[in-house]
Design a protein around this motif. Structure first.
Motif, PDB file in Angstrom:
ATOM      1  N   LYS A 416     -13.410 114.584  42.332  1.00  0.00           N
ATOM      2  CA  LYS A 416     -12.291 115.414  41.858  1.00  0.00           C
ATOM      3  C   LYS A 416     -10.945 114.910  42.363  1.00  0.00           C
ATOM      4  O   LYS A 416      -9.916 115.100  41.743  1.00  0.00           O
ATOM      5  N   SER A 417     -10.947 114.261  43.513  1.00  0.00           N
ATOM      6  CA  SER A 417      -9.685 113.792  44.091  1.00  0.00           C
ATOM      7  C   SER A 417      -9.875 112.368  44.614  1.00  0.00           C
ATOM      8  O   SER A 417     -10.945 111.780  44.478  1.00  0.00           O
ATOM      9  N   SER A 418      -8.845 111.849  45.238  1.00  0.00           N
ATOM     10  CA  SER A 418      -8.925 110.490  45.792  1.00  0.00           C
ATOM     11  C   SER A 418      -9.787 110.416  47.037  1.00  0.00           C
ATOM     12  O   SER A 418      -9.924 109.341  47.634  1.00  0.00           O
ATOM     13  N   ASP A 419     -10.379 111.539  47.456  1.00  0.00           N
ATOM     14  CA  ASP A 419     -11.271 111.518  48.619  1.00  0.00           C
ATOM     15  C   ASP A 419     -12.443 110.565  48.416  1.00  0.00           C
ATOM     16  O   ASP A 419     -13.016 110.062  49.384  1.00  0.00           O
ATOM     17  N   VAL A 420     -12.812 110.329  47.144  1.00  0.00           N
ATOM     18  CA  VAL A 420     -13.926 109.414  46.879  1.00  0.00           C
ATOM     19  C   VAL A 420     -13.622 108.020  47.424  1.00  0.00           C
ATOM     20  O   VAL A 420     -14.534 107.270  47.800  1.00  0.00           O
ATOM     21  N   LEU A 421     -12.337 107.671  47.513  1.00  0.00           N
ATOM     22  CA  LEU A 421     -11.971 106.350  48.024  1.00  0.00           C
ATOM     23  C   LEU A 421     -12.244 106.237  49.524  1.00  0.00           C
ATOM     24  O   LEU A 421     -12.427 105.130  50.045  1.00  0.00           O
ATOM     25  N   GLU A 457     -19.579 108.286  36.240  1.00  0.00           N
ATOM     26  CA  GLU A 457     -18.645 109.389  35.982  1.00  0.00           C
ATOM     27  C   GLU A 457     -17.240 108.830  35.753  1.00  0.00           C
ATOM     28  O   GLU A 457     -16.769 107.978  36.504  1.00  0.00           O
ATOM     29  N   ARG A 458     -16.566 109.344  34.712  1.00  0.00           N
ATOM     30  CA  ARG A 458     -15.244 108.847  34.332  1.00  0.00           C
ATOM     31  C   ARG A 458     -14.246 108.908  35.488  1.00  0.00           C
ATOM     32  O   ARG A 458     -13.447 107.988  35.691  1.00  0.00           O
ATOM     33  N   ASN A 459     -14.287 109.985  36.261  1.00  0.00           N
ATOM     34  CA  ASN A 459     -13.304 110.171  37.333  1.00  0.00           C
ATOM     35  C   ASN A 459     -13.322 109.051  38.358  1.00  0.00           C
ATOM     36  O   ASN A 459     -12.302 108.749  38.978  1.00  0.00           O
ATOM     37  N   PHE A 460     -14.481 108.448  38.541  1.00  0.00           N
ATOM     38  CA  PHE A 460     -14.568 107.359  39.518  1.00  0.00           C
ATOM     39  C   PHE A 460     -13.682 106.196  39.086  1.00  0.00           C
ATOM     40  O   PHE A 460     -12.892 105.667  39.873  1.00  0.00           O
ATOM     41  N   GLY A 461     -13.804 105.787  37.822  1.00  0.00           N
ATOM     42  CA  GLY A 461     -12.974 104.701  37.307  1.00  0.00           C
ATOM     43  C   GLY A 461     -11.495 105.023  37.386  1.00  0.00           C
ATOM     44  O   GLY A 461     -10.669 104.171  37.732  1.00  0.00           O
ATOM     45  N   VAL A 462     -11.147 106.277  37.094  1.00  0.00           N
ATOM     46  CA  VAL A 462      -9.734 106.690  37.133  1.00  0.00           C
ATOM     47  C   VAL A 462      -9.197 106.618  38.557  1.00  0.00           C
ATOM     48  O   VAL A 462      -8.082 106.137  38.801  1.00  0.00           O
ATOM     49  N   ARG A 463      -9.973 107.077  39.532  1.00  0.00           N
ATOM     50  CA  ARG A 463      -9.521 107.084  40.935  1.00  0.00           C
ATOM     51  C   ARG A 463      -9.287 105.667  41.463  1.00  0.00           C
ATOM     52  O   ARG A 463      -8.504 105.461  42.384  1.00  0.00           O
ATOM     53  N   LEU A 464      -9.998 104.698  40.915  1.00  0.00           N
ATOM     54  CA  LEU A 464      -9.884 103.322  41.420  1.00  0.00           C
ATOM     55  C   LEU A 464      -8.511 102.710  41.168  1.00  0.00           C
ATOM     56  O   LEU A 464      -8.191 101.656  41.730  1.00  0.00           O
ATOM     57  N   ASN A 465      -7.692 103.347  40.326  1.00  0.00           N
ATOM     58  CA  ASN A 465      -6.354 102.810  40.037  1.00  0.00           C
ATOM     59  C   ASN A 465      -5.369 103.057  41.176  1.00  0.00           C
ATOM     60  O   ASN A 465      -4.241 102.559  41.136  1.00  0.00           O
ATOM     61  N   LYS A 466      -5.786 103.808  42.199  1.00  0.00           N
ATOM     62  CA  LYS A 466      -4.887 104.055  43.327  1.00  0.00           C
ATOM     63  C   LYS A 466      -4.681 102.760  44.115  1.00  0.00           C
ATOM     64  O   LYS A 466      -5.637 102.044  44.409  1.00  0.00           O
ATOM     65  N   PRO A 467      -3.411 102.441  44.471  1.00  0.00           N
ATOM     66  CA  PRO A 467      -3.153 101.196  45.225  1.00  0.00           C
ATOM     67  C   PRO A 467      -3.935 101.158  46.536  1.00  0.00           C
ATOM     68  O   PRO A 467      -4.103 102.187  47.196  1.00  0.00           O
ATOM     69  N   PRO A 518     -13.217 100.607  31.255  1.00  0.00           N
ATOM     70  CA  PRO A 518     -12.332 101.257  30.278  1.00  0.00           C
ATOM     71  C   PRO A 518     -11.176 102.032  30.915  1.00  0.00           C
ATOM     72  O   PRO A 518     -10.260 102.449  30.208  1.00  0.00           O
ATOM     73  N   TYR A 519     -11.224 102.230  32.241  1.00  0.00           N
ATOM     74  CA  TYR A 519     -10.240 103.085  32.905  1.00  0.00           C
ATOM     75  C   TYR A 519      -9.294 102.303  33.829  1.00  0.00           C
ATOM     76  O   TYR A 519      -8.444 102.906  34.484  1.00  0.00           O
ATOM     77  N   LEU A 520      -9.446 100.977  33.882  1.00  0.00           N
ATOM     78  CA  LEU A 520      -8.650 100.177  34.823  1.00  0.00           C
ATOM     79  C   LEU A 520      -7.309  99.803  34.198  1.00  0.00           C
ATOM     80  O   LEU A 520      -7.251  99.010  33.259  1.00  0.00           O
ATOM     81  N   LYS A 521      -6.229 100.345  34.761  1.00  0.00           N
ATOM     82  CA  LYS A 521      -4.906 100.221  34.139  1.00  0.00           C
ATOM     83  C   LYS A 521      -4.247  98.868  34.377  1.00  0.00           C
ATOM     84  O   LYS A 521      -3.506  98.378  33.532  1.00  0.00           O
ATOM     85  N   SER A 522      -4.498  98.251  35.535  1.00  0.00           N
ATOM     86  CA  SER A 522      -3.804  96.992  35.813  1.00  0.00           C
ATOM     87  C   SER A 522      -4.533  96.195  36.894  1.00  0.00           C
ATOM     88  O   SER A 522      -4.419  96.493  38.083  1.00  0.00           O
ATOM     89  N   LEU A 523      -5.278  95.186  36.470  1.00  0.00           N
ATOM     90  CA  LEU A 523      -5.962  94.319  37.431  1.00  0.00           C
ATOM     91  C   LEU A 523      -4.976  93.311  38.022  1.00  0.00           C
ATOM     92  O   LEU A 523      -4.070  92.841  37.327  1.00  0.00           O
ATOM     93  N   SER A 524      -5.181  92.971  39.286  1.00  0.00           N
ATOM     94  CA  SER A 524      -4.349  91.933  39.911  1.00  0.00           C
ATOM     95  C   SER A 524      -4.784  90.566  39.395  1.00  0.00           C
ATOM     96  O   SER A 524      -5.871  90.410  38.824  1.00  0.00           O
TER      97      SER A 524
END
Length: 823
Positions: A416-421, A457-467, A518-524
């Motif tokens: 649900k939050s960035s705690d997964v990181l 789960e979709r949320n996992f991919g979304v959370r990975l975009n955090k720097p 599908p959820y990765l906004k910007s790869l280095s």
């Protein structure tokens, strides 16, 4: 103070110390004499001969290490073979004394010492009962003429004797909530301790604040030590599973665990809560005083470790039922709150209770506990080795896995939050650190399985975009980017620099990247280059022809690129640039020769290649302060593991609909797709391809190596055509067709040699209306089955075996669930 006493005998201290030491030596001598008497007696000793039997526990308590030294394995086996009735009576009398002491509430110090002596003796003997198939039923039989004497249940039918195992388990449970022995007494100077034990409400004596309990009792190291001893015996009771081979009765539940976690155990709920709260509230660093762990003994750490091991063993459950129970509880709470009170779900109360934890504060407490303990080895200090480091991270990962698998509310809370990181980073740290160590194959698998479960789960991919900000130096290239970049860079390192026994994990690693793509906004740029390097390595003809499943890795990587191009094109100019630079790789794939002559030519060249080492790449400089992943020290012990099923057996496909919900796809739907349609749609058909191949070639993995055997298989033209025609290259080819001429034109017109200008152009470019219709997003969700259940059982008990070395409870016994090897 002690030093002064030793230096000055006139104050009497040295004399007292010497007397105590001599007394302890006498105790050991008497105990050893009793053991020798038992092993040399050829006639059965009557159970009523209390003078003889009391020698084993009535004296002053002997340390558990001394019990193991004074009762050698050879002598236990000798009594088992030559005087079986004496061994049976010893076990019965030890359990009987435990029952009597628990019944009385252990009011005196002498009774507490008897409990500890009986506990240590049974911990020593039980593995030798379990290793002999003829003896395994002994504890589940009743002793003739005992009626209910071995039981604490006075209301039961007197004609129905309780099996010795049940009496022992119920007694251990009672003793774990015994006032002034394992818990703080609420009543002072109570003469009727027996009555207090019988009427005690153990829910008021939960060991630590946390889930379902608010008060934190004052710390008491004696209670912690006594709890640890009893939990060690409990774990030994459960360890009968280690003496059954993985092929025999692998679906039969452990009878010791089943009974202990049933409604027969009135302490089940407070004990589950106590174990969980002790683990999740443990803070190994404390106030952070440097080197405090070298100055003081930490009895709580030993308790936490035993509690953790008991928890993961008791939470073993038949495949799928716990998961469905958790989902039932989730559905009932959302639709009809009153249904939540019904006793739905599995008979194993520990699994039942875990699946029903739902309050936000409880879920937060558990997640915070996991994160704090798993991040402990990542703590950086200026003073070397000044902070305590825990070593039970494998048990923690198993427990976290069980929480995510059995309690879907917990899984959703984690995501649900960035705690997964806070969970992701330590898992990636352990994976990277263990990649070269052959004794850590199990750790690599559990880490990857957890990430596979989360990636569904979709949320996992979304959370990975955090720097990602650097927290601990790792042996990976320096990069600036997101947590997704960290994951890709470490997965690349595992694939290219790991040892050979990690090959079966490649498809799992790439499936995780497919799920998040599908959820990765910007790869280095670093991560983009790593993905292209993997495609380049996996698509070389010699590698594609090396094994019948290798082409699946290419399908996975092409699916990653297609997902990012179709759904996240705008921010991924680094990846687009890397694809343009490596466009030859895609052209070579499209033009891969499939005739028999070319195949034979490649196979001849393959004989001169050095296998997967061709994947190795020069990564450049690693992070400053990092240490390279090291192989295991010679002589390190490792436990063998069961093989894990293929990726198509442990995942099921789900299609993401327009509103974001996932719809499971039937397994039969994919193979029906015509080959040319698969290529047009752009979505890979990896699993169906794998299933088709497996009809022709069945992968056999041995317990020893878990590496696919390809001796009976040879590549041919028909096989290559079957999958080459379905390579999902259309989207990428269209991208290259549009962008390559534009990039070349800019470079010529402006005389560009600096890639930053090209990146700037790509950053503002668009492919709207130029690409094929976006394919549906396919997510491969983890699906439990009997194969993974057996893998988890062997891994879990292997970890427990190797972690319990003081005393070495199971060392040199006839373990059948796995084998122990030296590296």
């Amino acid at each position: 103070m002690r030093r002064n006493y030793q230096q000055n005998p006139q104050v009497g201290g040295r004399g007292c110390w010497t007397q105590k030491k001599m007394g302890n030596a006498d105790t050991k001598l008497h105990f050893r004499k009793a053991v020798i008497q038992l092993t040399t007696k050829t006639q059965p000793v009557e159970a009523t001969d209390n003078v003889f039997w009391d020698q084993f526990w009535a004296e002053c308590s002997i340390a558990v290490q001394d019990v193991f030294a004074l009762v050698p394995a050879a002598e236990i086996r000798a009594v088992r073979e030559e005087s079986p009735s004496n061994l049976a009576t010893l076990c019965y009398k030890a359990v009987e004394r435990l029952v009597q002491c628990a019944d009385s509430g252990c009011p005196s110090e002498k009774e507490r010492q008897i409990v500890l002596s009986c506990t240590r003796l049974l911990t020593r003997i039980l593995p030798y009962i379990f290793e002999d198939a003829d003896w395994r039923g002994f504890f589940w039989s009743t002793i003739p003429g005992t009626k209910k004497s071995g039981s604490l249940d006075e209301d039961a039918d007197e004609n129905e004797a309780r099996p010795l195992a049940e009496s022992l388990l119920l007694t251990i449970a009672d003793l774990l909530f015994c006032p002034d022995f394992t818990v703080q007494s609420h009543k002072k100077n109570n003469p009727d301790a027996s009555e207090e034990m019988r009427s005690i409400d153990s829910c008021e004596y939960i060991w630590e604040a946390g889930v379902g309990f608010a008060q934190s009792p004052p710390p008491n190291y004696i209670h912690d030590r006594n709890r640890t001893e009893l939990l060690k015996l409990l774990l030994t009771c459960f360890s009968e599973a280690m003496y059954l081979s993985p092929s025999s009765d692998n679906q039969v539940l452990n009878p010791w665990v089943s009974f202990f976690c049933s409604a027969e155990n009135r302490h089940a709920l407070p004990l589950f809560t106590s174990l969980l709260n002790v683990v999740c509230s443990y803070d190994p660093v404390g106030y952070g005083i440097p080197y405090n762990h070298l100055l003081f003994s930490d009895y709580r750490e030993q308790l936490v470790e035993q509690a953790l091991q008991v928890l993961i063993v008791t939470l073993e459950h038949e495949t799928g039922s716990a998961v469905s129970a958790a989902l039932q509880a989730l559905d009932s709470s959302s639709s009809n709150p009153s249904e939540e009170l019904e006793p739905a779900g599995p008979d194993n109360l520990f699994v039942n209770y875990l699946s029903r934890i739902h309050r936000e504060e409880d879920l937060s407490f558990v997640l915070r506990g996991f994160a704090q303990l798993l991040n402990n080895p990542l703590i950086q200090t200026y003073l070397p080795r000044s902070t305590k480091k825990i070593h039970f991270h494998q048990e923690l990962l198993i427990l976290f896995w069980k929480f995510c698998d059995f309690n879907k509310k917990f899984l959703f809370f984690v995501l649900k939050s960035s705690d997964v990181l806070e969970m992701l980073v330590p898992i990636l740290f352990y994976l990277n650190d263990a990649r070269a160590d052959q004794s850590c194959v199990g750790l690599m698998h559990i880490g990857v399985f957890i990430l596979l479960l989360l990636s569904g789960e979709r949320n996992f991919g979304v959370r990975l975009n955090k720097p990602y900000t650097l927290r601990v130096p790792m042996d990976i290239p320096v990069f600036t980017g997101t947590h997704a970049d960290l994951l890709i860079v470490i997965f690349h390192k595992i694939i290219t620099c790991g040892h050979q026994r990690l090959h079966p994990l490649f498809d799992c690693l790439l499936t995780i990247i497919v799920n998040i793509s599908p959820y990765l906004k910007s790869l280095s740029m670093v991560a983009a280059n790593k993905l292209l390097h993997l495609l380049e390595a996996f698509s070389t003809p010699w590698y594609l022809l090396s094994a019948p499943q290798n082409h699946n890795l290419v399908f996975f990587l092409l699916e990653v690129f297609n997902n990012i191009i179709q759904y996240q094109f705008d921010g991924n100019f680094n990846l687009v640039y890397a694809i343009i630079r490596k466009r030859n790789v895609f052209h070579q794939l499209a033009n891969l020769p499939t005739d028999e002559a070319s195949i034979q030519k490649t196979l001849q060249k393959k004989k001169n290649k050095s296998g997967i080492s061709r994947l190795n790449s020069t990564d450049g400089e690693s992070m400053e302060g990092s240490r390279p992943a090291a192989p295991a020290e010679p002589g390190t012990l490792k436990a063998t593991l069961e093989a894990t099923p293929g990726i198509d057996k442990i995942t099921e496909k789900s299609q993401v609909s327009e509103d974001g919900t996932m719809v499971a796809l039937p397994r039969s739907s994919s193979p029906a797709t015509p080959p040319h349609h698969g290529a047009i749609n752009g979505a890979s058909d990896t699993e169906s391809n794998s299933e088709r191949d497996s009809e022709v070639f069945t992968r056999s993995r041995s317990r020893m190596s878990s590496v696919s055997s390809t001796a009976a298989w040879t590549a041919n033209s028909g096989w290559m055509l079957s999958w080459k025609s379905r390579l999902p290259l259309q989207t990428i080819m269209r991208l290259l067709q549009v962008l390559v001429p534009q990039v070349e034109k800019i470079c010529i017109d402006k005389g560009l040699t600096d890639e930053s200008e090209i990146l700037k152009f790509l950053q503002h470019g668009t492919l709207v209306g130029l690409l094929p219709v976006p394919h549906p997003i396919l997510i491969r969700k983890y699906q439990a089955n009997s194969g993974t259940a057996m893998w988890f059982r062997t891994y879990m008990w292997g970890v427990i075996y190797l972690r319990n070395v003081d005393p070495p409870i199971w060392y040199d016994t006839d373990i059948r669930l796995f084998e122990i090897h030296r590296i």
